[in-house]
Design a protein around this motif. Structure first.
Motif, PDB file in Angstrom:
ATOM      1  N   GLN A 141      -8.444  13.522   6.066  1.00  0.00           N
ATOM      2  CA  GLN A 141      -8.251  13.093   4.678  1.00  0.00           C
ATOM      3  C   GLN A 141      -7.087  12.117   4.596  1.00  0.00           C
ATOM      4  O   GLN A 141      -7.154  11.099   3.909  1.00  0.00           O
ATOM      5  CB  GLN A 141      -7.965  14.304   3.784  1.00  0.00           C
ATOM      6  CG  GLN A 141      -9.173  15.184   3.573  1.00  0.00           C
ATOM      7  CD  GLN A 141      -8.864  16.383   2.694  1.00  0.00           C
ATOM      8  OE1 GLN A 141      -7.707  16.702   2.430  1.00  0.00           O
ATOM      9  NE2 GLN A 141      -9.895  17.067   2.248  1.00  0.00           N
ATOM     10  N   GLN A 142      -6.035  12.429   5.346  1.00  0.00           N
ATOM     11  CA  GLN A 142      -4.870  11.561   5.315  1.00  0.00           C
ATOM     12  C   GLN A 142      -5.217  10.181   5.888  1.00  0.00           C
ATOM     13  O   GLN A 142      -4.776   9.167   5.392  1.00  0.00           O
ATOM     14  CB  GLN A 142      -3.735  12.226   6.105  1.00  0.00           C
ATOM     15  CG  GLN A 142      -2.395  11.582   5.918  1.00  0.00           C
ATOM     16  CD  GLN A 142      -1.853  11.777   4.512  1.00  0.00           C
ATOM     17  OE1 GLN A 142      -2.490  11.430   3.525  1.00  0.00           O
ATOM     18  NE2 GLN A 142      -0.680  12.331   4.406  1.00  0.00           N
ATOM     19  N   LYS A 143      -6.049  10.183   6.929  1.00  0.00           N
ATOM     20  CA  LYS A 143      -6.482   8.898   7.492  1.00  0.00           C
ATOM     21  C   LYS A 143      -7.273   8.108   6.456  1.00  0.00           C
ATOM     22  O   LYS A 143      -7.180   6.884   6.394  1.00  0.00           O
ATOM     23  CB  LYS A 143      -7.359   9.124   8.720  1.00  0.00           C
ATOM     24  CG  LYS A 143      -6.598   9.547   9.958  1.00  0.00           C
ATOM     25  CD  LYS A 143      -7.587   9.647  11.102  1.00  0.00           C
ATOM     26  CE  LYS A 143      -6.992  10.229  12.339  1.00  0.00           C
ATOM     27  NZ  LYS A 143      -8.055  10.493  13.336  1.00  0.00           N
ATOM     28  N   GLY A 176       0.850  -1.188   0.000  1.00  0.00           N
ATOM     29  CA  GLY A 176       0.000   0.000   0.000  1.00  0.00           C
ATOM     30  C   GLY A 176       0.879   1.228   0.000  1.00  0.00           C
ATOM     31  O   GLY A 176       1.998   1.187   0.502  1.00  0.00           O
ATOM     32  N   PHE A 177       0.385   2.334  -0.549  1.00  0.00           N
ATOM     33  CA  PHE A 177       1.236   3.512  -0.728  1.00  0.00           C
ATOM     34  C   PHE A 177       0.456   4.774  -0.375  1.00  0.00           C
ATOM     35  O   PHE A 177      -0.516   5.120  -1.035  1.00  0.00           O
ATOM     36  CB  PHE A 177       1.722   3.553  -2.178  1.00  0.00           C
ATOM     37  CG  PHE A 177       2.631   4.705  -2.519  1.00  0.00           C
ATOM     38  CD1 PHE A 177       3.334   5.396  -1.539  1.00  0.00           C
ATOM     39  CD2 PHE A 177       2.797   5.093  -3.849  1.00  0.00           C
ATOM     40  CE1 PHE A 177       4.178   6.450  -1.864  1.00  0.00           C
ATOM     41  CE2 PHE A 177       3.636   6.143  -4.191  1.00  0.00           C
ATOM     42  CZ  PHE A 177       4.323   6.818  -3.189  1.00  0.00           C
ATOM     43  N   VAL A 178       0.859   5.441   0.688  1.00  0.00           N
ATOM     44  CA  VAL A 178       0.294   6.751   1.026  1.00  0.00           C
ATOM     45  C   VAL A 178       1.262   7.797   0.492  1.00  0.00           C
ATOM     46  O   VAL A 178       2.382   7.910   0.976  1.00  0.00           O
ATOM     47  CB  VAL A 178       0.114   6.891   2.546  1.00  0.00           C
ATOM     48  CG1 VAL A 178      -0.391   8.285   2.893  1.00  0.00           C
ATOM     49  CG2 VAL A 178      -0.847   5.831   3.057  1.00  0.00           C
ATOM     50  N   THR A 179       0.839   8.526  -0.538  1.00  0.00           N
ATOM     51  CA  THR A 179       1.777   9.412  -1.230  1.00  0.00           C
ATOM     52  C   THR A 179       1.996  10.710  -0.469  1.00  0.00           C
ATOM     53  O   THR A 179       1.254  11.037   0.458  1.00  0.00           O
ATOM     54  CB  THR A 179       1.258   9.777  -2.632  1.00  0.00           C
ATOM     55  OG1 THR A 179      -0.034  10.362  -2.480  1.00  0.00           O
ATOM     56  CG2 THR A 179       1.175   8.560  -3.511  1.00  0.00           C
ATOM     57  N   GLU A 180       3.001  11.433  -0.906  1.00  0.00           N
ATOM     58  CA  GLU A 180       3.394  12.654  -0.229  1.00  0.00           C
ATOM     59  C   GLU A 180       2.310  13.726  -0.337  1.00  0.00           C
ATOM     60  O   GLU A 180       2.082  14.489   0.589  1.00  0.00           O
ATOM     61  CB  GLU A 180       4.694  13.158  -0.868  1.00  0.00           C
ATOM     62  CG  GLU A 180       5.260  14.369  -0.182  1.00  0.00           C
ATOM     63  CD  GLU A 180       6.524  14.848  -0.852  1.00  0.00           C
ATOM     64  OE1 GLU A 180       6.853  14.345  -1.943  1.00  0.00           O
ATOM     65  OE2 GLU A 180       7.177  15.729  -0.296  1.00  0.00           O
ATOM     66  N   ASP A 181       1.655  13.771  -1.499  1.00  0.00           N
ATOM     67  CA  ASP A 181       0.728  14.861  -1.755  1.00  0.00           C
ATOM     68  C   ASP A 181      -0.681  14.288  -1.853  1.00  0.00           C
ATOM     69  O   ASP A 181      -1.095  13.816  -2.891  1.00  0.00           O
ATOM     70  CB  ASP A 181       1.131  15.536  -3.063  1.00  0.00           C
ATOM     71  CG  ASP A 181       0.302  16.772  -3.334  1.00  0.00           C
ATOM     72  OD1 ASP A 181      -0.743  16.944  -2.674  1.00  0.00           O
ATOM     73  OD2 ASP A 181       0.694  17.562  -4.199  1.00  0.00           O
ATOM     74  N   ARG A 182      -1.427  14.357  -0.741  1.00  0.00           N
ATOM     75  CA  ARG A 182      -2.717  13.665  -0.756  1.00  0.00           C
ATOM     76  C   ARG A 182      -3.688  14.309  -1.723  1.00  0.00           C
ATOM     77  O   ARG A 182      -4.517  13.637  -2.313  1.00  0.00           O
ATOM     78  CB  ARG A 182      -3.313  13.586   0.641  1.00  0.00           C
ATOM     79  CG  ARG A 182      -3.646  14.908   1.241  1.00  0.00           C
ATOM     80  CD  ARG A 182      -4.342  14.794   2.567  1.00  0.00           C
ATOM     81  NE  ARG A 182      -4.372  16.121   3.165  1.00  0.00           N
ATOM     82  CZ  ARG A 182      -3.397  16.594   3.911  1.00  0.00           C
ATOM     83  NH1 ARG A 182      -2.348  15.862   4.169  1.00  0.00           N
ATOM     84  NH2 ARG A 182      -3.463  17.813   4.388  1.00  0.00           N
ATOM     85  N   LYS A 183      -3.606  15.618  -1.922  1.00  0.00           N
ATOM     86  CA  LYS A 183      -4.512  16.281  -2.867  1.00  0.00           C
ATOM     87  C   LYS A 183      -4.269  15.801  -4.283  1.00  0.00           C
ATOM     88  O   LYS A 183      -5.187  15.549  -5.031  1.00  0.00           O
ATOM     89  CB  LYS A 183      -4.292  17.802  -2.814  1.00  0.00           C
ATOM     90  CG  LYS A 183      -5.000  18.471  -1.668  1.00  0.00           C
ATOM     91  CD  LYS A 183      -6.025  19.492  -2.186  1.00  0.00           C
ATOM     92  CE  LYS A 183      -6.999  19.887  -1.099  1.00  0.00           C
ATOM     93  NZ  LYS A 183      -6.371  20.688  -0.049  1.00  0.00           N
ATOM     94  N   ARG A 184      -3.004  15.700  -4.644  1.00  0.00           N
ATOM     95  CA  ARG A 184      -2.662  15.397  -6.026  1.00  0.00           C
ATOM     96  C   ARG A 184      -2.772  13.897  -6.324  1.00  0.00           C
ATOM     97  O   ARG A 184      -3.157  13.517  -7.421  1.00  0.00           O
ATOM     98  CB  ARG A 184      -1.249  15.876  -6.328  1.00  0.00           C
ATOM     99  CG  ARG A 184      -1.013  16.287  -7.766  1.00  0.00           C
ATOM    100  CD  ARG A 184       0.426  16.713  -7.975  1.00  0.00           C
ATOM    101  NE  ARG A 184       1.360  15.660  -7.666  1.00  0.00           N
ATOM    102  CZ  ARG A 184       1.585  14.610  -8.460  1.00  0.00           C
ATOM    103  NH1 ARG A 184       0.959  14.494  -9.605  1.00  0.00           N
ATOM    104  NH2 ARG A 184       2.451  13.682  -8.110  1.00  0.00           N
ATOM    105  N   SER A 185      -2.453  13.078  -5.350  1.00  0.00           N
ATOM    106  CA  SER A 185      -2.392  11.666  -5.692  1.00  0.00           C
ATOM    107  C   SER A 185      -2.974  10.740  -4.621  1.00  0.00           C
ATOM    108  O   SER A 185      -2.738   9.548  -4.651  1.00  0.00           O
ATOM    109  CB  SER A 185      -0.944  11.263  -5.978  1.00  0.00           C
ATOM    110  OG  SER A 185      -0.119  11.634  -4.902  1.00  0.00           O
ATOM    111  N   GLY A 186      -3.750  11.283  -3.695  1.00  0.00           N
ATOM    112  CA  GLY A 186      -4.287  10.439  -2.642  1.00  0.00           C
ATOM    113  C   GLY A 186      -5.800  10.350  -2.644  1.00  0.00           C
ATOM    114  O   GLY A 186      -6.376   9.286  -2.817  1.00  0.00           O
ATOM    115  N   ILE A 187      -6.464  11.488  -2.477  1.00  0.00           N
ATOM    116  CA  ILE A 187      -7.909  11.431  -2.272  1.00  0.00           C
ATOM    117  C   ILE A 187      -8.687  11.676  -3.561  1.00  0.00           C
ATOM    118  O   ILE A 187      -8.184  12.268  -4.510  1.00  0.00           O
ATOM    119  CB  ILE A 187      -8.379  12.469  -1.219  1.00  0.00           C
ATOM    120  CG1 ILE A 187      -7.923  13.877  -1.619  1.00  0.00           C
ATOM    121  CG2 ILE A 187      -7.916  12.092   0.151  1.00  0.00           C
ATOM    122  CD1 ILE A 187      -8.545  14.966  -0.798  1.00  0.00           C
TER     123      ILE A 187
END
Lengths: 503, 324
Positions: free
Chosen positions: A410-412, A339-350
């Motif tokens: 959001q990060q969670k 699993g991968f939680v990326t550095e930029d949640r806006k751009r590549s997470g949520i």
């Protein structure tokens, strides 16, 4: 340097939903000085800079430039006042030439109003020769390496007759020689009575070039110090603060856990990528939090992106559970329980406009759908409500759109989508960046409980306090190379910072 | 007291769909047109409106998916025309009716796949790919027909377009069935969920293991398929297939989708909204017909409606930005 104050900030307070970003912060910048602005991530440095740039408005407090009170700053006004900002991220026109970039908005004109390209060309040429950059003024910015681009940006700031230059980590992508050139340029600027606010994590640079330094901690002013008063250890102490927060000692207790039988989860062998990564090898284990500690630009994100199949042209090999994995892709990595939680949640997470439930279930769609891909909504709800509870995501209900949640929540959610899939190896790239202290602690507890349940956690971060709080093993990554392996028990936050910034 | 008001507000919010402004527009338009033209509130006129928007709705289903992905397809009018003239030509030559129908559908699928391939694999912006497709498709139509119109199709084929069940044309049933299936697919299947995810954040979608390229290709192919279905029912209704069929159709379809409230930037919207958008488009052109407005005003008014629709979308976006 003289004693005249060019910029003064008086008792600035800025409150965000997560807490006070700046708390009664005062700051004085003299004419012709290089003034270091120090503090760890989230200390309030960038908030202050954004207020000066007019991107944020302070809640209380005043700003004076040359003893004139400045109200309602906006980016254009701040430019007209002689403020020039050089950010970590480059602000250039990549498809335009060097001369356009240097003289944009500031060209030489012929009497009839046409641009005098001849003069622009020769001026640019002169500047480039002056800085020993051996390229034609016609060269497009995109064809230069990042160090030169940064120099060009600085040069462009100088030609725009800036009175105050604010630099945010300007050396993060410069080589040694370019750095020295930059420093000598800064000294020239100083002699021309231009003031510089210099933000950095690299204390050597502060010791080397700054006349004074102001330290911020948790939005508050720790103090402004003169060059003759500060040393490296002194600054580290001021930045970190005397006492380590209580919540972290709580976590500390939990993290005293011995590994019995070590089982390797993921191994990297001789990873290389462009000139960013060089011969990076490491093993991550189940039941362990492996921290890869490095400053911005050290190559952390690149390691994560290689493992997850987002960077293709790398050299070296990745092994998962001892098996070599070729032609990595997100689909393949997910199959291998990554699993991968990326550095930029806006751009590549949520998924911004989608609900908490839909965000969390995106990876498990296959598992919860039957014939023809029809989703079993009850099963979805059952699994995701468990995750939301486990991570204590604060949301009124599962149907709430993620855009209405706070950054921490959001990060969670981003982490939650991997927990829903019950992945065994989790890679997190700067997961607590821009997240308030209390959510951060929650996040650490989650990671620790994942580790205790046998998962392999690989945490890539520049936050040495974070590393101190939860790591089992630390790899020190510098300029794309693993320099050392450290163990938390042998360190304090300040000694980790010292390791991080030493040469 | 305030509790009761809150409760009522909650109820209203729950039962009044998001598109309530548009539903008010539909009611308002109906009242205005109906008060001027006595023919408006008749069963026959009602059926006429639905038949007239059937093509926009069916293709709108595909277009909604494409726009949700963050793309656009301006070639739909050409695909529509191409399948119509090829099917029409083969039909006119005689033989079993099923053959030209299958060929027509295959042409639509192939054209959609072509669009999808260049968008997803070659990574050319969808607007450019389908703009080229618009020209290529229309070009093949002109080469193929030499500008001629074919007509005189077998009776069994015409039945698709002209016969009725319980007084309602078959076309209406086809439209409703396609719409319901599409709504179900978008809301309840992992394929539909993936479309929304890609439109919201294609990078995050890729990292979450969604096969972005594959889904993009499938969505364009579905759109091609729906264009061919529309082409077939149109020539079956008109008993003729000409080279000018479907000119400007992409415009009407995109208007319906955007007017309904699917965001042009992708990730937000749905088929239900498109149906509402299509009804408004249909009502306006029906009203203009009934009120005897010259056909020359059509394009002018359509342009205004599209602009109004996009303005609405942008304003919705702004409002959200402010509440962040």
């Amino acid at each position: 340097m003289n004693d005249k104050i060019t910029l003064r900030a008086k008792k600035i307070t800025k409150i965000f939903p997560g807490g006070k970003a700046l708390d009664n912060f005062s700051f004085k910048l003299r004419k012709g000085e290089i003034h270091g602005l120090l503090g760890k991530n989230g200390a309030g440095k960038s908030t202050f800079i954004k207020i000066l740039n007019g991107l944020y408005k302070q809640d209380t407090g005043e700003i004076f430039i040359n003893n004139k009170k400045i109200k309602n700053i906006n980016p254009i006004l701040s430019l007209n006042l002689g403020l020039k900002f050089i950010h970590q991220e480059l602000n250039v026109f990549p498809h335009l030439s060097i001369m356009d970039n240097i003289f944009m908005n500031n060209y030489y004109y012929k009497p009839k109003g046409f641009i005098s390209w001849k003069k622009v060309f020769f001026e640019t040429k002169k500047i480039l020769e002056d800085y020993k950059i051996n390229v034609s003024p016609y060269t497009k910015i995109e064809d230069l390496d990042i160090g030169k681009i940064q120099l060009i940006e600085i040069i462009s700031a100088i030609t725009k007759k800036a009175k105050i230059i604010i630099m945010d980590e300007p050396t993060s992508s410069l080589g040694r020689r370019e750095k020295e050139k930059l420093f000598s340029t800064l000294k020239v600027l100083k002699s021309k009575n231009i003031s510089i606010i210099y933000i950095t994590h690299v204390l050597e640079e502060v010791l080397n070039i700054c006349d004074r330094a102001t330290v911020l901690r948790d939005g508050k002013l720790v103090g402004t110090f003169k060059k003759r008063d500060f040393s490296r250890d002194f600054l580290v102490e001021k930045i970190v603060g005397q006492k380590v927060k209580n919540d972290i000692t709580d976590i500390e207790k939990k993290s005293e856990k011995k590994l019995k039988n070590i089982r390797t989860s993921l191994s990297a062998r001789n990873l290389g990528y462009k000139n960013i990564l060089n011969n990076v090898s490491f093993d991550a284990n189940y039941g362990e939090i492996l921290c890869i500690l490095g400053l911005m630009g050290a190559g952390k994100s690149e390691i994560a992106n290689i493992i997850f199949g987002l960077i293709k042209d790398y050299s070296g090999n990745i092994y998962i559970n001892g098996n070599i994995i070729k032609e990595l892709s997100p689909v393949k990595s997910i199959k291998n329980s990554l699993g991968f939680v990326t550095e930029d949640r806006k751009r590549s997470g949520i998924f911004y406009h989608m609900s908490v439930m839909q965000n969390c279930s995106i990876v498990i769609l296959k598992n919860i759908s039957k014939l023809l891909g029809i989703i079993n909504l009850n099963k979805e709800k059952e699994i995701i409500s468990k995750i939301v509870k486990k991570l204590s995501i604060s949301t009124p209900n599962l149907k709430q759109k993620v855009k209405y949640l706070s950054g921490g929540n959001q990060q969670k959610v981003v982490l939650g989508k991997w927990l829903a899939k019950d992945q065994d190896i989790l890679i997190l790239d700067e997961p607590t960046k821009g997240i308030d202290v209390s959510t951060r602690t929650e996040f650490y507890n989650i990671l620790l409980s994942l580790r205790n349940s046998g998962k392999s956690v690989i945490l890539l971060t520049s936050d040495y306090e974070e590393v101190y709080s939860i790591s089992d093993r630390i790899l020190l990554l510098k300029k794309g190379e693993v320099k050392k392996t450290l163990y938390r028990k042998n360190h304090t936050p300040s000694s980790l910072l010292a390791e991080l910034v030493s040469n | 007291m305030s509790k009761i008001i809150k409760k009522i507000k909650g109820r209203v919010k729950k039962y009044l769909p998001e598109s309530w402004i548009l539903i008010l527009v539909i009611i308002g338009l109906s009242l205005i047109i109906g008060s001027i033209s006595p023919v408006f509130f008749t069963f026959q006129n009602f059926i006429n409106i639905i038949v007239s928007i059937s093509v926009i709705t069916i293709i709108g289903v595909g277009m909604t998916m494409v726009i949700l992905l963050g793309g656009i397809d301006v070639s739909v009018g050409s695909i529509f025309a191409l399948t119509a003239v090829i099917t029409g030509d083969i039909l006119a030559k005689g033989g079993p009716v099923i053959v030209p129908i299958i060929i027509g559908i295959l042409v639509g699928l192939a054209f959609g796949l072509w669009n999808g391939f260049f968008t997803a694999k070659v990574k050319i912006p969808a607007l450019i790919v389908t703009l080229a497709g618009l020209s290529i498709g229309r070009g093949i139509v002109l080469i193929y027909t030499r500008g001629q119109t074919t007509y005189g199709f077998p009776e069994s084929f015409l039945r698709i377009g002209q016969s009725r069940l319980l007084g309602v044309p078959i076309i209406v049933y086809i439209t409703i069935i396609i719409t319901i299936i599409a709504i179900f697919v978008l809301n309840r299947t992992s394929f539909g969920r993936s479309i929304y995810a890609i439109g919201n954040n294609s990078t995050a979608a890729r990292i979450s293991g969604i096969r972005v390229e594959l889904i993009t290709m499938i969505v364009f192919t579905i759109t091609g398929f729906l264009c061919s279905i529309s082409g077939l029912i149109t020539i079956a209704r008109m008993n003729a297939a000409g080279s000018t069929l479907g000119q400007g159709l992409e415009f009407q379809v995109i208007t319906a989708v955007v007017l309904g409230g699917t965001s042009i930037t992708g990730g937000r919207g749905g088929i239900g909204k498109t149906v509402i958008g299509a009804i408004i488009v249909g009502l306006i052109s029906n009203g203009m017909q009934l009120l005897g407005v010259s056909i020359f005003y059509n394009q002018f008014i359509s342009g205004l409606i599209l602009l109004a629709a996009v303005t609405l979308d942008v304003m919705r976006g702004k409002k959200e930005f402010e509440t962040l």
